[in-house]
Structures are given as structure tokens and as C-alpha cells.
Design a protein around this motif. Structure first.
Motif, PDB file in Angstrom:
ATOM      1  N   UNK A 106      21.919  57.090  43.354  1.00  0.00           N
ATOM      2  CA  UNK A 106      22.653  57.937  42.409  1.00  0.00           C
ATOM      3  C   UNK A 106      21.853  59.201  42.149  1.00  0.00           C
ATOM      4  N   UNK A 107      22.540  60.334  42.240  1.00  0.00           N
ATOM      5  CA  UNK A 107      21.928  61.630  41.951  1.00  0.00           C
ATOM      6  C   UNK A 107      22.747  62.347  40.891  1.00  0.00           C
ATOM      7  N   UNK A 108      22.074  63.156  40.076  1.00  0.00           N
ATOM      8  CA  UNK A 108      22.746  63.945  39.054  1.00  0.00           C
ATOM      9  C   UNK A 108      22.299  65.392  39.134  1.00  0.00           C
ATOM     10  N   UNK A 109      23.227  66.289  38.831  1.00  0.00           N
ATOM     11  CA  UNK A 109      22.928  67.709  38.744  1.00  0.00           C
ATOM     12  C   UNK A 109      23.665  68.275  37.546  1.00  0.00           C
ATOM     13  N   UNK A 110      23.136  69.332  36.956  1.00  0.00           N
ATOM     14  CA  UNK A 110      23.756  69.924  35.768  1.00  0.00           C
ATOM     15  C   UNK A 110      24.083  71.398  36.000  1.00  0.00           C
ATOM     16  N   UNK A 111      25.219  71.802  35.426  1.00  0.00           N
ATOM     17  CA  UNK A 111      25.660  73.195  35.507  1.00  0.00           C
ATOM     18  C   UNK A 111      26.086  73.620  34.107  1.00  0.00           C
ATOM     19  N   UNK A 112      25.522  74.721  33.637  1.00  0.00           N
ATOM     20  CA  UNK A 112      25.894  75.253  32.327  1.00  0.00           C
ATOM     21  C   UNK A 112      27.028  76.252  32.460  1.00  0.00           C
ATOM     22  N   UNK A 113      27.996  76.176  31.542  1.00  0.00           N
ATOM     23  CA  UNK A 113      29.135  77.095  31.552  1.00  0.00           C
ATOM     24  C   UNK A 113      29.183  77.864  30.247  1.00  0.00           C
ATOM     25  N   UNK A 114      29.257  79.175  30.353  1.00  0.00           N
ATOM     26  CA  UNK A 114      29.436  80.036  29.183  1.00  0.00           C
ATOM     27  C   UNK A 114      30.747  80.787  29.371  1.00  0.00           C
TER      28      UNK A 114
END
Length: 122
Positions: A106-114
Motif C-alpha cells: 500500500x502506498x499513499x500520496x497527498x495533494x493539496x488543493x486551494x
């Protein structure tokens, strides 16, 4: 046996900056090295809420996001698991987590949205 281990040896790549958008946006996320994600489970979260689930070829969308979220299933073959979010609302701003599961890996990645202001100040 070693080939099976290699298939599961991937990382998720996401941008290291906030994505700014108004209207529609794609939150970029892909597997590295390029690996087909067709047989994998793909989940996108906004906070603790699962807003998109791809599993065994079936898609489930979160209640608040129905009809507004998608992953281009044709791009899964190339390892692209980016989330398309349509008709952005102020409540959509925040950090999104992409989770890709292949067997026990399992892998996770994060993306911020403004969200951009819909009214220009200029």
C-alpha cells in the motif's frame, strides 16, 4: 517469484506544491515506475472521507462528490491514478490523499488543493 515482488515495488508521485484551481481540476498522482494500476485498488480521500474508490473494475463515489469525481480508467494502464474533480466548491479545498493497494503493498500520496476566487480583483 522475484518478478511478482517487482510488480508490487512502486511509489506514488504527487506534486510538491498546492494545486490551485477554479471550475475543474486534475489532482496529479501516478505510479513510479510506470506500472499498470488496472488490477489495483485506488482510493481518494478528502480528510477521512473516501470520495472515490476503484476496485475490481467498479467505481464508487462519495455522496458529496457524486458525478464530480473520476479517474481516467484508460490511463490506469500507464499508472496514472490522477483524480479529476469537476465544479469545484469552496468546501473542496484541502488535502487529498491517494491510496493505491496491490496485494499487501500500500502506498499513499497527498495533494493539496486551494480554490481560486471566482471573482477577479483586478
Amino acid at each position: 517469484m522475484a518478478a511478482a515482488v517487482m510488480d508490487k515495488d512502486f511509489k506514488l508521485v504527487t506534486p510538491d506544491h498546492l494545486v490551485k484551481a477554479g471550475g475543474d481540476v486534475t489532482l496529479p498522482c501516478h505510479l513510479s515506475p510506470k506500472t499498470s494500476a488496472v488490477a489495483m485498488e485506488i482510493r481518494w480521500f478528502n480528510g477521512r472521507h473516501c470520495i472515490y474508490l476503484y476496485k475490481n473494475g467498479h467505481v464508487t463515489e462519495g455522496e458529496y462528490y457524486e458525478g464530480r469525481v473520476s479517474v481516467n480508467t484508460q490511463e490506469l494502464q500507464r499508472g496514472d491514478v490522477s483524480l479529476r474533480l469537476r465544479n469545484i466548491r469552496w468546501g473542496d479545498e484541502g488535502v487529498y490523499t491517494c491510496q493505491v493497494i496491490s496485494g499487501e503493498h500500500k502506498e499513499e500520496g497527498r495533494v493539496g488543493l486551494r480554490c481560486k476566487s471566482p471573482v477577479s480583483l483586478l
